[in-house]
Each structure stands twice: as C-alpha cells, then as structure tokens.
Motif scaffolding. Sequence first.
Motif, PDB file in Angstrom:
ATOM      1  N   VAL A 165     -23.228 -20.535  -4.785  1.00 22.27           N
ATOM      2  CA  VAL A 165     -22.103 -21.344  -4.216  1.00 22.27           C
ATOM      3  C   VAL A 165     -20.700 -21.085  -5.004  1.00 22.27           C
ATOM      4  O   VAL A 165     -20.878 -20.927  -6.172  1.00 22.27           O
ATOM      5  CB  VAL A 165     -22.425 -22.779  -4.341  1.00 22.27           C
ATOM      6  N   GLU A 166     -19.675 -20.744  -4.266  1.00 24.26           N
ATOM      7  CA  GLU A 166     -18.335 -20.524  -4.829  1.00 24.26           C
ATOM      8  C   GLU A 166     -17.490 -21.549  -4.301  1.00 24.26           C
ATOM      9  O   GLU A 166     -17.698 -22.331  -3.480  1.00 24.26           O
ATOM     10  CB  GLU A 166     -17.998 -19.256  -4.319  1.00 24.26           C
ATOM     11  N   LYS A 167     -16.200 -21.672  -4.947  1.00 23.09           N
ATOM     12  CA  LYS A 167     -15.433 -22.635  -4.746  1.00 23.09           C
ATOM     13  C   LYS A 167     -15.079 -22.665  -3.149  1.00 23.09           C
ATOM     14  O   LYS A 167     -14.733 -21.712  -2.694  1.00 23.09           O
ATOM     15  CB  LYS A 167     -14.201 -22.508  -5.747  1.00 23.09           C
ATOM     16  N   GLY A 168     -14.741 -23.800  -2.745  1.00 22.88           N
ATOM     17  CA  GLY A 168     -14.561 -23.916  -1.278  1.00 22.88           C
ATOM     18  C   GLY A 168     -15.584 -23.715  -0.292  1.00 22.88           C
ATOM     19  O   GLY A 168     -15.524 -24.056   1.008  1.00 22.88           O
ATOM     20  N   ASP A 169     -16.831 -23.418  -0.635  1.00 23.30           N
ATOM     21  CA  ASP A 169     -18.121 -23.242   0.141  1.00 23.30           C
ATOM     22  C   ASP A 169     -18.646 -24.731   0.705  1.00 23.30           C
ATOM     23  O   ASP A 169     -18.569 -25.569   0.190  1.00 23.30           O
ATOM     24  CB  ASP A 169     -19.165 -22.502  -0.643  1.00 23.30           C
ATOM     25  N   THR A 170     -19.000 -24.434   1.972  1.00 17.11           N
ATOM     26  CA  THR A 170     -19.863 -25.638   2.496  1.00 17.11           C
ATOM     27  C   THR A 170     -20.884 -25.169   3.062  1.00 17.11           C
ATOM     28  O   THR A 170     -21.132 -23.839   3.213  1.00 17.11           O
ATOM     29  CB  THR A 170     -19.024 -26.412   3.343  1.00 17.11           C
ATOM     30  N   LEU A 171     -21.947 -26.054   3.256  1.00 14.27           N
ATOM     31  CA  LEU A 171     -23.181 -25.566   3.920  1.00 14.27           C
ATOM     32  C   LEU A 171     -22.957 -25.032   5.276  1.00 14.27           C
ATOM     33  O   LEU A 171     -23.932 -24.065   5.720  1.00 14.27           O
ATOM     34  CB  LEU A 171     -24.242 -26.975   4.136  1.00 14.27           C
ATOM     35  N   THR A 172     -22.305 -25.510   6.137  1.00 11.72           N
ATOM     36  CA  THR A 172     -21.481 -24.981   7.463  1.00 11.72           C
ATOM     37  C   THR A 172     -21.478 -23.701   7.296  1.00 11.72           C
ATOM     38  O   THR A 172     -21.886 -22.849   7.911  1.00 11.72           O
ATOM     39  CB  THR A 172     -20.588 -25.702   8.085  1.00 11.72           C
ATOM     40  N   ASP A 173     -20.400 -23.268   6.145  1.00  9.73           N
ATOM     41  CA  ASP A 173     -19.945 -21.946   6.181  1.00  9.73           C
ATOM     42  C   ASP A 173     -20.938 -20.960   5.742  1.00  9.73           C
ATOM     43  O   ASP A 173     -20.988 -19.998   6.246  1.00  9.73           O
ATOM     44  CB  ASP A 173     -18.760 -21.757   5.035  1.00  9.73           C
ATOM     45  N   ILE A 174     -21.941 -21.296   4.765  1.00  9.78           N
ATOM     46  CA  ILE A 174     -22.846 -20.514   4.475  1.00  9.78           C
ATOM     47  C   ILE A 174     -23.908 -20.189   5.630  1.00  9.78           C
ATOM     48  O   ILE A 174     -24.387 -19.430   5.700  1.00  9.78           O
ATOM     49  CB  ILE A 174     -23.468 -21.119   3.106  1.00  9.78           C
TER      50      ILE A 174
END
Length: 237
Positions: free
Chosen positions: A74-83
């Motif tokens: 996980v990186e800064k700004g990530d969300t589960l939806t994006d991933i």
Amino acid sequence: MKKWVIILATSIIVAGATAVKVSAEEYEVEKGDSLWKIAQQYDTTVNELQQINDLSSTTIQPKQKLTIYETYIVEKGDTLTDIAKKFSVTVDELKEWNDLQSDLIAIDQELEIRGSKDKPSDEKAEAIDNKSETTSSKKPEGQTMRMTATAYTASCSGCTGVTYTGVDLNANPDAKVIAVDPDVIPLGSEVYVEGYGYATAADIGGAINGNKIDLYVPTKEEANDWGVRTVDVTIIE
C-alpha cells in the motif's frame, strides 16, 4: 521440503511517478503434489489456483511453477477501491483475503491479491474448453483399478454445490471431479476415468465405499444417461 520462489515485478503508473510495488509468490510442484494439497498449504482454494494460473484442469506436473498469489504494498493515497480496480477484483475479495474488518489500510501494508471469483470471459472459456479436449486425448499412465461408477450433479436437493475439498461446482459447471473412498483413492489424486476423462478426486459420499466412484456432471439428464457403469480408473503417476 517444499520449494517456493518469490518473484518481484515493478511497473510504473502512467498518471504519476510512483512505482507499483507488486510481487508474486510461486510454488514449484513436486512429485505427489495436487492442487488440493497446495491449496490447503497456502490457505486458498483449488478454484483460485486454477484462475490465477489459467489452468483448464486440475492436472499438474512436477517442476511446474504455480503462482500462489500476488502481494501489493500500500502506498500513500491508496484506497481498497483503487487497488481492487487495479487488479480487477472486488473490495470484498480484498477484505476476505487479508482478514480486513474495515476499509482502512495503512501505507506499506502488504495485501494479498488472489484469483478473482468472477467467471472467465467467453473467449477465455472457449480456450479452456479447447485445451481440455487436447488434454483428454493423452494416454493415462499409472495404477488402474476396475470400479463401479455412478454420476451426480450439484443441483440435488440439499446439496451445497461445493465439494469436500472446496471446489465450487456451481461456479465451475464444467469441472471434472469425482467422489471417492479416500481409503482407496486419496483425495486430491489426479485420475483418468474410462468414458469420462481426466478428473480430480475432490469429493466424498456416504455411499461411496470401496471400489466405487461418483462422477460429477452438469445436468440431471447427463447423470441419468450415465446410469451405473463398470469402468477402468487410472490414478495418474
């Protein structure tokens, strides 16, 4: 001792300068292995292993390399939806695979990315069917036994559609699996059944004792057409 290999792969997001930290864990198949045994070892399912490795059947060979799952940092700004969108899976799948109780994730957290439970596209399904026909034409080698064979479906009254080893027959209606007496044919064994083809011993049944097997077929009509037969069953070496 089981062999496993970690492969690191890095790609660049076009929209920014941040690298996507993705790795894939692979397993090298050894003699005596089956997809079911490997799935049990890595707390996954036969279906997920087949999907992530594009396997048309459950037959595997020694020294074959299987992807168990990918991991994402996980990186800064990530969300589960994006991933989830990035890997063509769902948020619920990500939460299930990683035992997440909420949508909250932290920077540098490692997430497992396994095979999506969605059905394959028509094009992919056709390729799988063609590959299965080719596989079924191979001559089986191994211990052969004469057995009584009946047939069953996943739509019987009271049936869950999920085999004893976790194969979801409703999601995979074309799966080739048989119910066996584990004292005669070990669960997870790859077999060749005369008149049925290559299959996996992935189920059991109260009436399946001794030299008797029950073949899964998609419809009741096919089960009725099969009836009761005496067939040669080869446990693949």
